[in-house]
Design a protein around this motif. Structure first.
Motif, mmCIF file in Angstrom:
data_model
loop_
_atom_site.group_PDB
_atom_site.id
_atom_site.type_symbol
_atom_site.label_atom_id
_atom_site.label_comp_id
_atom_site.label_asym_id
_atom_site.label_seq_id
_atom_site.Cartn_x
_atom_site.Cartn_y
_atom_site.Cartn_z
ATOM 1 N N PRO A 63 0.800 -1.229 0.000
ATOM 2 C CA PRO A 63 0.000 0.000 0.000
ATOM 3 C C PRO A 63 0.831 1.276 0.000
ATOM 4 N N TRP A 64 2.137 1.172 -0.208
ATOM 5 C CA TRP A 64 3.002 2.344 -0.169
ATOM 6 C C TRP A 64 3.612 2.616 -1.534
ATOM 7 N N SER A 65 4.326 3.719 -1.663
ATOM 8 C CA SER A 65 5.023 4.060 -2.895
ATOM 9 C C SER A 65 6.498 3.731 -2.754
ATOM 10 N N VAL A 66 7.091 3.196 -3.803
ATOM 11 C CA VAL A 66 8.498 2.826 -3.786
ATOM 12 C C VAL A 66 9.376 4.017 -3.431
ATOM 13 N N TYR A 67 8.968 5.206 -3.875
ATOM 14 C CA TYR A 67 9.793 6.402 -3.695
ATOM 15 C C TYR A 67 9.516 7.149 -2.388
ATOM 16 N N ASP A 68 8.639 6.628 -1.545
ATOM 17 C CA ASP A 68 8.277 7.317 -0.300
ATOM 18 C C ASP A 68 9.301 6.981 0.792
ATOM 19 N N GLU A 69 10.388 7.720 0.789
ATOM 20 C CA GLU A 69 11.482 7.456 1.729
ATOM 21 C C GLU A 69 11.037 7.619 3.181
ATOM 22 N N SER A 70 10.123 8.535 3.445
ATOM 23 C CA SER A 70 9.700 8.760 4.826
ATOM 24 C C SER A 70 8.945 7.558 5.391
ATOM 25 N N ALA A 71 8.282 6.782 4.520
ATOM 26 C CA ALA A 71 7.499 5.634 4.978
ATOM 27 C C ALA A 71 8.323 4.350 4.975
ATOM 28 N N ILE A 72 9.068 4.091 3.892
ATOM 29 C CA ILE A 72 9.718 2.783 3.749
ATOM 30 C C ILE A 72 11.210 2.902 3.429
ATOM 31 N N GLY A 73 11.765 4.067 3.661
ATOM 32 C CA GLY A 73 13.185 4.255 3.372
ATOM 33 C C GLY A 73 14.100 3.356 4.182
ATOM 34 N N SER A 74 13.602 2.827 5.292
ATOM 35 C CA SER A 74 14.429 1.969 6.143
ATOM 36 C C SER A 74 14.692 0.600 5.524
ATOM 37 N N TRP A 75 13.849 0.183 4.549
ATOM 38 C CA TRP A 75 14.024 -1.167 3.998
ATOM 39 C C TRP A 75 13.956 -1.270 2.484
ATOM 40 N N ILE A 76 13.456 -0.262 1.777
ATOM 41 C CA ILE A 76 13.292 -0.413 0.333
ATOM 42 C C ILE A 76 14.639 -0.589 -0.372
ATOM 43 N N GLY A 77 15.690 0.025 0.125
ATOM 44 C CA GLY A 77 17.008 -0.154 -0.487
ATOM 45 C C GLY A 77 17.465 -1.601 -0.471
ATOM 46 N N GLY A 78 17.155 -2.302 0.617
ATOM 47 C CA GLY A 78 17.509 -3.710 0.715
ATOM 48 C C GLY A 78 16.764 -4.555 -0.300
ATOM 49 N N GLU A 79 15.505 -4.227 -0.532
ATOM 50 C CA GLU A 79 14.748 -4.988 -1.527
ATOM 51 C C GLU A 79 15.247 -4.703 -2.941
ATOM 52 N N LEU A 80 15.523 -3.445 -3.235
ATOM 53 C CA LEU A 80 16.045 -3.112 -4.566
ATOM 54 C C LEU A 80 17.353 -3.847 -4.831
ATOM 55 N N ALA A 81 18.189 -3.941 -3.814
ATOM 56 C CA ALA A 81 19.455 -4.661 -3.971
ATOM 57 C C ALA A 81 19.201 -6.142 -4.237
ATOM 58 N N LEU A 82 18.229 -6.732 -3.539
ATOM 59 C CA LEU A 82 17.871 -8.136 -3.754
ATOM 60 C C LEU A 82 17.406 -8.364 -5.187
#
Length: 236
Positions: A63-82
């Motif tokens: 339910p979030w946006s990939v680019y919403d660093e304030s909401a999911i910035g803590s983990w989205i980088g790890g998923e992109l790397a995966l």
């Protein structure tokens, strides 16, 4: 064969896609990034598995946006790397809605706000109906993919690109995995309010979903088979 399924929230499960993968011989390992008690504060810490451990990776909706660093910035980088590592290793990746947006971002594409949201069942225009059929498919998104360099556009509609492929990876903007239970969960977790804001009748949406259950199951089976046989290169 081992498939990693990245489930971002507690509601969006592998559903019909997972069922077909199991029928095709995959052993699914599902990891949930954001637990139920953090649904509205999703800035959790999460360690993603190593890509090389898997034969297939599926990234589901959220339910979030990939680019919403304030909401999911803590983990989205790890998923992109995966996703980036899996793709570069030649491990097939299937991205669904948010998962497709994460996939395109990981591979050098982008994500932007759609001119309008899509909520409900729609048909799409496809360049390869044997891989991605016309539907109808469940849509629930506010953002759209800008496919990565070199990607092939497989399907679209007036709102956005609906499917793209690059190497052994496929991203779809719609929700082939949807089940009635999952839709009810989305509505309970704020989706009903979103529908009201967009003028979508939830009773009609649920009724249409019940009506389309057999077709949705068949469509999901064909999509998974097309992905495995035509993109991933896995034989029966």
């Amino acid at each position: 064969m081992r498939a990693l399924v990245v489930q971002h929230d507690h509601v969006t499960e592998p559903g019909l896609v997972g069922a077909r993968l199991r029928e095709r011989g995959y052993d699914l390992t599902e990891v949930t990034v954001v637990p139920a008690d953090r649904h509205h504060t999703p800035d959790v810490t999460f360690d993603f598995p190593e890509a090389a451990e898997w034969d297939l990776v599926v990234s589901l909706g959220a339910p979030w946006s990939v680019y919403d660093e304030s909401a999911i910035g803590s983990w989205i980088g790890g998923e992109l790397a995966l996703l980036r590592k899996a793709h570069h290793l030649g491990i097939p990746v299937l991205g669904v809605c948010f998962g497709a947006q994460a996939l395109t971002t990981a591979l050098g594409g982008g994500v932007e706000r759609s001119a309008r949201p899509e909520i409900g069942w729609t048909e799409i225009d496809t360049h390869d109906p044997a891989l991605v059929g016309r539907g109808p498919w469940m849509q629930w998104h506010y953002d759209r993919c800008v496919p990565p360099p070199g990607a092939e556009e497989v399907a679209r509609n007036a709102v956005c690109v609906q499917a793209f492929r690059l190497g052994r990876s496929l991203g779809v903007q719609f929700h082939p995995e949807i089940t009635r239970w999952m839709l009810e969960g989305w509505l309970a977790e704020g989706g009903a309010e979103e529908c009201a804001q967009q003028g979508v009748d939830t009773a009609e949406l649920l009724a249409r979903s019940r009506e389309l259950e057999p077709r949705a199951r068949d469509n999901a089976r064909r999509l998974v088979d097309g992905f495995l046989d035509r993109v991933a290169g896995v034989t029966h």
